[in-house]
Design a protein around this motif. Structure first.
Motif, short mmCIF file in Angstrom:
data_model
loop_
_atom_site.label_atom_id
_atom_site.label_comp_id
_atom_site.label_asym_id
_atom_site.label_seq_id
_atom_site.Cartn_x
_atom_site.Cartn_y
_atom_site.Cartn_z
N LEU A 217 -1.18 13.18 -13.62
CA LEU A 217 -0.01 14.02 -13.85
C LEU A 217 -0.25 15.43 -13.34
N ILE A 218 -1.44 15.97 -13.62
CA ILE A 218 -1.76 17.31 -13.13
C ILE A 218 -1.78 17.34 -11.60
N GLY A 219 -2.36 16.29 -10.98
CA GLY A 219 -2.39 16.23 -9.53
C GLY A 219 -1.00 16.14 -8.92
N ALA A 220 -0.14 15.30 -9.52
CA ALA A 220 1.23 15.19 -9.02
C ALA A 220 1.97 16.52 -9.15
N VAL A 223 0.75 18.87 -6.40
CA VAL A 223 1.35 18.54 -5.10
C VAL A 223 2.80 19.00 -5.03
N MET A 224 3.55 18.74 -6.11
CA MET A 224 4.94 19.18 -6.15
C MET A 224 5.04 20.70 -6.06
N LEU A 225 4.16 21.39 -6.80
CA LEU A 225 4.18 22.85 -6.80
C LEU A 225 3.85 23.40 -5.42
N TYR A 226 2.89 22.78 -4.74
CA TYR A 226 2.53 23.23 -3.40
C TYR A 226 3.69 23.04 -2.43
#
Length: 415
Positions: A217-220, A223-226
């Protein structure tokens, strides 16, 4: 028990403060408290009645989706994540679908859709609750995640900023400039709320079945934030608004079409669900009126002003930068009253300027926190819970983390 003490504390603090102010010559303080009490009661009833139509609408559509099998299908898709966060909810249970849609609506900033979906999820979770008057672990986690809900774009705050900028004739103003800071602040609040509940409920976070979904969840999110950070904020706000409306209309259309294809009597089933929505909305009235009255007295007696005065003295004594203080009441009030916080945000923008540091920070705080007592009162009241256990403490911890994060992020972006 905790909410009982907090509610009683609002009244006692307000009455004691009013007595002191009367002794020092404020002859109209009691009249103001009585007026605030009746205004809050009327407001609570109006809010609940206004929610009736929305509740009937969404529970009607949800009933169609449930009969069509779509809610169960959605629950299966989200089952891996939900099993990690809500271990007490069986796979495929209708609560999983309702919780998924509620959290998705919060993510898109669709408050009108998120509330009835959340109330529907609470009702489904109540069917799994062995103690009807005491909140279950799953209900506590769900309520806390709603009070600290992750919001992609605070569309209402952006709209208010744009309106005030037009009044103040601010040149080259970007109303959506707060979206990225708000996303970061609300992400911090959401993670704090989850971890607080996880600790209280003794989640084995070090185990793979907890750790891996959390890291995923943190990784997703990263990625979305980037990806969002590489787009113009105004474009992201516009796309999110269009996507949110399209998702809701698409979901409703999908429910109706699949229901018709599977020979569900969509009209009769919709009416059946809408009747349940009316009953739920009416059941909320006493809980909502009680909480709003306590908060109104606390505000009218000047207790909030006293709290802020103490905080200001502490900040000055530590020699810290005090530019965040004008925006601080927004965060403190948002815990108690969403409409009150919105009014304070507008006042900060009008007084200091919509594009000032205080104005921007007030917008970030307003967009990155939730009305904790309102959510707990409405969600627990909708299923008749009298003991919310550690829900309030965890929710307030998430609020504090979100407020502190908003201040630091505000300085990082605009300081």
């Amino acid at each position: 028990m905790v909410i009982n003490l907090v509610w009683l504390g609002f009244f006692l603090a307000a009455v004691c403060t009013a007595c002191v102010r009367f002794a020092f010559g404020d002859a109209e303080v009691f009249a103001r408290l009585v007026a605030a009490l009746f205004d809050a009661a009327r407001s609570g009833f109006d809010i609940a009645i206004g929610l009736t139509g929305v509740m009937a609408l969404w529970l009607g559509f949800l009933k169609v989706g449930e009969r069509a099998g779509l809610v169960e299908a959605l629950a299966r898709r989200a089952a891996p994540l939900l099993r990690a966060v809500f271990p007490g909810v069986p796979a495929g249970h209708p609560a999983q679908g309702a919780m998924t849609m509620n959290l998705s609506a919060n993510l898109l900033g669709l408050d009108n859709a998120a509330t009835p979906l959340g109330l529907s999820a609470m009702r489904e979770l109540q069917t799994l609750n062995p103690r009807a008057a005491t909140a279950s672990d799953a209900q506590i986690m769900f309520m806390v995640l709603n009070t600290a809900g992750l919001t992609l774009v605070p569309t209402s705050v952006i709209a208010i900023r744009q309106s005030i900028a037009l009044q103040q004739k601010v040149a080259h103003f970007d109303a959506a400039a707060i979206f990225l800071p708000t996303l970061l602040a609300t992400a911090a609040s959401c993670m704090a709320g989850f971890l607080a509940v996880a600790v209280c409920q003794r989640f084995p976070l070090w185990r793979a079945r907890w750790c891996l979904p959390l890291l995923g969840l943190i990784g997703a999110g990263a990625v979305m934030l980037y990806g969002l950070s590489r787009l113009p904020p105004a474009l992201v706000a516009q796309v999110a608004g269009i996507a949110g409306a399209a998702c809701i209309l698409g979901l409703v259309t999908l429910f109706l079409l699949v229901g018709a294809w599977r020979r569900v009597a969509v009209y009769e089933v919709f009416v059946e669900g809408a009747k349940e929505g009316f009953g739920v909305a009416i059941q909320i009235v006493p809980y909502l009126v009680a909480m709003l009255c306590g908060i109104a007295l606390f505000r009218a007696a000047g207790c909030m002003d006293a709290v802020l005065g103490v905080i200001g003295q502490g900040v000055a004594a530590l020699g810290l930068d005090a530019r965040f203080l004008p925006a601080l009441p927004v965060g403190l009030m948002k815990i108690l009253s969403g409409s009150g916080a919105r009014a304070l945000m507008v006042d900060v923008m009008s007084t200091y300027g919509v594009d000032s540091f205080a104005g921007r920070l007030a917008a970030i705080v307003q967009g990155s926190t939730e009305t904790t007592f309102y959510v707990l009162a409405v969600y627990s009241g909708s299923v008749g819970l009298r003991d919310t256990r550690h829900a309030l403490g965890c929710a307030l911890f998430a609020d504090v983390v979100g407020l502190v994060a908003a201040i630091f992020i505000g300085y990082a972006f605009f300081g």
